[in-house]
Each structure stands twice: as C-alpha cells, then as structure tokens.
Design an enzyme around this catalytic site. Sequence first.
Site, PDB file in Angstrom:
ATOM      1  N   GLU A 140       0.827  -1.208   0.000  1.00 27.12           N
ATOM      2  CA  GLU A 140       0.000   0.000   0.000  1.00 27.12           C
ATOM      3  C   GLU A 140       0.864   1.262   0.000  1.00 27.12           C
ATOM      4  O   GLU A 140       0.556   2.237  -0.678  1.00 27.12           O
ATOM      5  CB  GLU A 140      -0.940   0.018   1.222  1.00 27.12           C
TER       6      GLU A 140
ATOM      7  N   TYR B 285      -6.592   6.182   4.790  1.00 25.54           N
ATOM      8  CA  TYR B 285      -6.751   5.218   3.706  1.00 25.54           C
ATOM      9  C   TYR B 285      -5.947   3.941   3.978  1.00 25.54           C
ATOM     10  O   TYR B 285      -6.477   2.824   3.926  1.00 25.54           O
ATOM     11  CB  TYR B 285      -6.335   5.821   2.344  1.00 25.54           C
TER      12      TYR B 285
ATOM     13  N   ASP C 221      -9.628   5.774  -1.772  1.00 29.83           N
ATOM     14  CA  ASP C 221      -8.458   6.261  -2.514  1.00 29.83           C
ATOM     15  C   ASP C 221      -8.971   7.004  -3.752  1.00 29.83           C
ATOM     16  O   ASP C 221     -10.179   7.215  -3.901  1.00 29.83           O
ATOM     17  CB  ASP C 221      -7.511   5.104  -2.889  1.00 29.83           C
TER      18      ASP C 221
END
Length: 356
Positions: free
Chosen positions: A40, A123, A141
């Site tokens: 991520e 996020y 996102d």
Amino acid sequence: MLQLQHNPFISETLIHWYTINKRTLPWRETSDPYVIWVSEIILQQTRVAQGADYFLRFIQRFPDIKTLANASEEEVLNYWQGLGYYSRARNIHAAAQQIVKLHAGKFPDQYELIVALPGIGNYTAAAIASFAFRLPFAVVDGNVFRFLTRYFGIDTPIDEVKTRKQVTELATLLLNIHQPDIHNQAIMEFGALQCTPFSPDCSKCPFEISCFANANRVVAELPKKRKKLQPQHRYFYYFCFVQNNSTYLQKRIAKDIWHNLYEFPLFESTEALSLEQLLNEDFFKKLTDSISYTILAVSPMIKHVLSHQIINATFLTLAITENNETLNHFVYSTFDDLSRFPISRLTEKFLQKIVH
Ligand code: SF4
C-alpha cells in the site's frame, strides 16, 4: 440533495464484477499485514506496473518487520531509490521500529493503533485493517473517489473538506461489513479498471443505467478538479568533481525534497544562470579555492518534474587533481562505490549517462 442510505446492490455488483475482472497482483493473495502495508505504501504514488518490481525487491530484502526495523535508514532509502516521495521510505522504517518497540514486533490489529503509526493515514489504515484483519473500515483512494463522485453525481471540488467527508460517509455506508476485505478490493479495482479517469467505457459498465454521471452525460466533468497550483521553479547547479576516479558528495539534511539522500555539491539559484555567472558565485569560488580545475562537461538544463515543483538542473563535470579545505567537508567516494549511497532519480540518471 443526495440521500445517504445503505445500498447492497452496489456492493454485490462490485464484488461480482471483481471476481470476474480482478488482476492477479503479487500482494493480493495474502492477509499478512506487513506485506499489505508495504504494498500500500509503495502504491500510494506509484503505478502498479512500476510498483510491482520494487515491492518484490523490497520484500525479498526485508521479509518481515524485524528485518526492516534492524536495517539502516540508508539501506531502506537505497531500496526505495527511483520511487520518489522518500518520506514514505523513512516513515515505513520508523514505523517498523515503532512496532518492534511498542507491539513486540507484531503488527497491531486495531484500526486506532494502525493509524497511529508513522506514514499511515486513514486510507492505508483502512486498507490494512480490512484486508488483513477483516475489520469494517471503508477505503477511499483516488479510484474510489472517482467512482463514487460519478455514480452519485457529487460535483463539489475534490479538495473541499465537505466533499471528502461526503464521499467517506458514502463509502462507509456502502461497505459490505461481512466482506470488508473483498468489498474494498473490489471498489478500488473497479475505479482502476472500469471507471477510469479518461473515457471509461460506460456501455460495458454494470452501473450503466443507475450511474448519475452516465445518465446526465457528465462523466468527463467528474470528479470536479481542484484548481491547479503553479509549480515552483528551482534551479540546481551540481558540481561533479572527478579526482582519481572518485568524487564528492553531501547528504541532504534540510527539511526539503530528497531528505537524507546524497548528491554532488549543489548551488541553488532562484533563476537560471549563465556559466559565467555560475563560476563567479562565491559558492563556486570557495569550492575551487586554491586548486586548479578543468571543466570537462556542462550538461544541458534538465527539467525534473516533481509534484509541486520543477527542478531545472545543470551538472558541471570538473577534473581536479587535489582538494582543499571546503571539499574536505564532503564525502569522498569512488565512482564504483556510489551505489552504496541513496540518491535521487535525477542524480541517478546523470550518473548513468556519464558512467556508461
Ligand atoms: S457508468 Fe461510466 S461513469 Fe458511471 S460508474 Fe460506470 S464507468 Fe463509471
């Protein structure tokens, strides 16, 4: 006024679409929070195609939290070289050390503890919490944002707090709390592959009928963009000294771009300079004080575009046979050893040209 209410049709449709269309990605088939976290962070400002190679190299060298925590920051930055946004690498390293210190090396399994780690925002915390621990937190996102603003016809600018709040509330309401991991993967993948930034093929979309933007022919206008800020121009003049197949470097320690990366001695100007002006600067005079030099090459001005600034860089290559007091303050390294130092993509590109 947009009515916010739970709507299982959207989640079911997304999950169905996802099972048919999803890409096989190296980090997708795992529930290991460390692996998910690394992927991520790498993907935050990097395209999937470019990020995959970096991810595999990074995980191979730092396969777990403890290995990452025990590595030097310099080595972590080295593995990040070329990806940009180096604060991500510094944060990931600091967070690994924090996990070892505060959580005995085990990745925390509560949202509040995850979001408290350096470099992890809402996020990323939601992504890790849902993918690794199946906790009901919705991810928002850019892909999710695009899909939801189009689907619901939200036309306020995307940088306004109320827009972000509205989209986050919608994403939370739509979340399938029984499968938060699959739902989140599905909505992000849908935005990435189907509801694409430019010219999405709405005729092939399962939401063709119910989507506000498609029905009202405003797909290209949503999400509404913020006004573009004018990028700041900076003028960098680098001095690459060549002495016995070695050169001089410095570490960037100021709170600025490329923090903790290495570079050649640098003179920064607010405007473009001629060679004559540059050689007349006190900085250059000090660098070459009491030594003779030969200018071997002056690169053309290289435009290096970052998110909010444009670096206009010129590299001067100079041959010298001795050093002086000023150069003694720099790190002396052979060209062969330069790979030990984390450097910016700009310097890397320059070196590739002169070494090969
Ligand atoms: S119909 Fe078009 S704009 Fe609407 S969700 Fe589908 S791809 Fe996106």
